[in-house]
Design an enzyme around this catalytic site. Structure first.
Site: not given
Ligand SMILES: *Cc1c(COP(=O)(O)O)cnc(C)c1O
Length: 377
Positions: A269, A41
């Protein structure tokens, strides 16, 4: 150790299908159940569903498991004919495509059961179902209060030739061995009740990776193995090598830019990182756009030219920076985020620990602009 070609794409997940085959073969030999389901999955936990499914079958899987019918149909569309179980359904799902494609539909409610039987009539086939019972996880599955009425209806539909109840299963919490064994006791009660109602499920299955590797008394005649297939240990305190498993994925990129900076230079940042000496900064072209968590800021381990460093400063959307100190690093050099420790790489588990999560999440989140390259087919 598998040799990975040196020249790869800018951002690449190299998937070693020979490791999938070997992991499945060694798990199957160790666990020893007659039926062996490999879970593919969520794009095979980020590894690429169809190639992984094919390699798992080559390694000895007898069944494949997915969550959605759409995933099961994608396996069929790729030409895979092995039994495929799907167990999480859209309430609007009519199951006609699923039963037509011979998908084993796992049902968790009487509504789903009726819907699958209707789909069988509409498609003129006799659907094969596995019944999911809840034994304590409180997710999907028929709850104990409804077992008797559910099994009675399933037996009726089976007697009419509308369905075949091939299997019964449940899923464990892994909270502790005691909790899992208690679920085993409830699972046995459900099986007894199903038999008493006239059902004769040929396949019974409870364990996923954790219990299959640690509680053999819960193996029944099939297990559903997900994470271990990928060479990732389901148990934080044990390395995959202790279970004879080899990592399947190597995540790497090429250095996009190198910059020489003085001591005290702020990086990325918010300037959460500052160089402590004259440094060489390598720019790596992956970020949360690829599924790398921002929690890897100032933490995630990497190897560049055989030397281990860490993400320096904030993880951004497309990129992060690595302070390589005085190391010899050039544009185009390979940066490995995780791979096989036999090759000197950090592991998925190292990334999971550095970012306060589990290996499952690290690999399954991977996406964005990462190119998957399959080797060892
Ligand atoms: C995902 C899943 C598995 C596989 O679990 P792992 O811990 O990855 O082995 C097995 N069974 C069900 C029902 C699942 O949803």
């Amino acid at each position: 150790m598998t040799l990975i070609p040196v020249d790869g794409p800018f951002r690449e997940a190299v998937i070693d299908l020979s490791a999938v085959r070997d992991n499945v073969a060694s798990l199957r030999a160790r666990i020893g159940t007659p039926f062996f389901l490999i879970v593919v999955k969520a794009n095979a936990y980020g590894h690429g569903m169809v190639p992984v499914a094919q390699a798992a079958l080559a390694g000895g899987a007898t069944h494949l498991g997915v969550a959605d019918v759409a995933e099961a149909l994608a396996l069929r569309a790729a030409g895979i004919t092995a039994p495929v179980l799907a167990w999480l359904h859209d309430p609007r799902e009519d199951f006609i495509a699923a039963v037509t494609a011979d998908i084993t539909v796992c049902v968790s409610s009487v509504e789903q059961l009726e819907s699958v039987a209707r789909a069988g009539h509409a498609a003129a086939v006799r659907p094969v179902v596995h019944v999911k019972v809840d034994t304590g996880l409180s997710r999907n599955g028929v709850s104990a209060d409804n077992w008797a009425s559910f099994f009675a209806r399933a037996a009726e539909l089976e007697a009419h030739g509308s369905i075949t109840v091939e299997g019964i299963f449940s899923h464990l919490s892994n909270a502790s061995a005691e909790d899992d064994l208690a679920q085993g006791v409830r699972f046995d009660a459900a099986i007894d009740l199903a038999r008493a109602a006239g059902l004769a499920p040929a396949i019974t299955h409870l364990s996923a990776s954790v219990a299959a590797l640690t509680l053999p008394q819960l193996n029944y005649n099939m297990v559903r193995i997900g994470i271990a297939t990928y060479g990732i240990s389901p148990i934080d305190t044990q390395a995959p090598q202790e279970f004879g498993l080899r990592p399947v994925m190597t995540l790497r990129a090429r250095v996009a830019a190198v910059r020489e900076v003085p001591e005290g230079t702020g990086v990325s940042y918010n300037l959460t990182y500052r160089t402590s000496a004259t440094s060489r900064l390598a720019l790596v072209p992956m970020g949360y756009g690829e599924g790398l968590t921002r929690a890897a800021s100032d933490r995630g381990p990497v190897v560049i030219n055989g030397q281990r460093f860490a993400v320096s400063g904030r993880m951004a959307m497309d990129q992060f920076v690595v302070d390589c100190d005085q190391a010899d690093v050039a544009v185009g050099d390979e940066v490995v985020l995780f791979g096989d420790p036999a090759n000197g790489h950090p592991t998925v588990q190292d990334w999971a620990e550095a970012t306060n999560t589990i290996g499952y999440e690290v690999v399954t989140q991977l996406g964005g602009r990462v190119v998957r390259t399959f080797i060892g087919a």
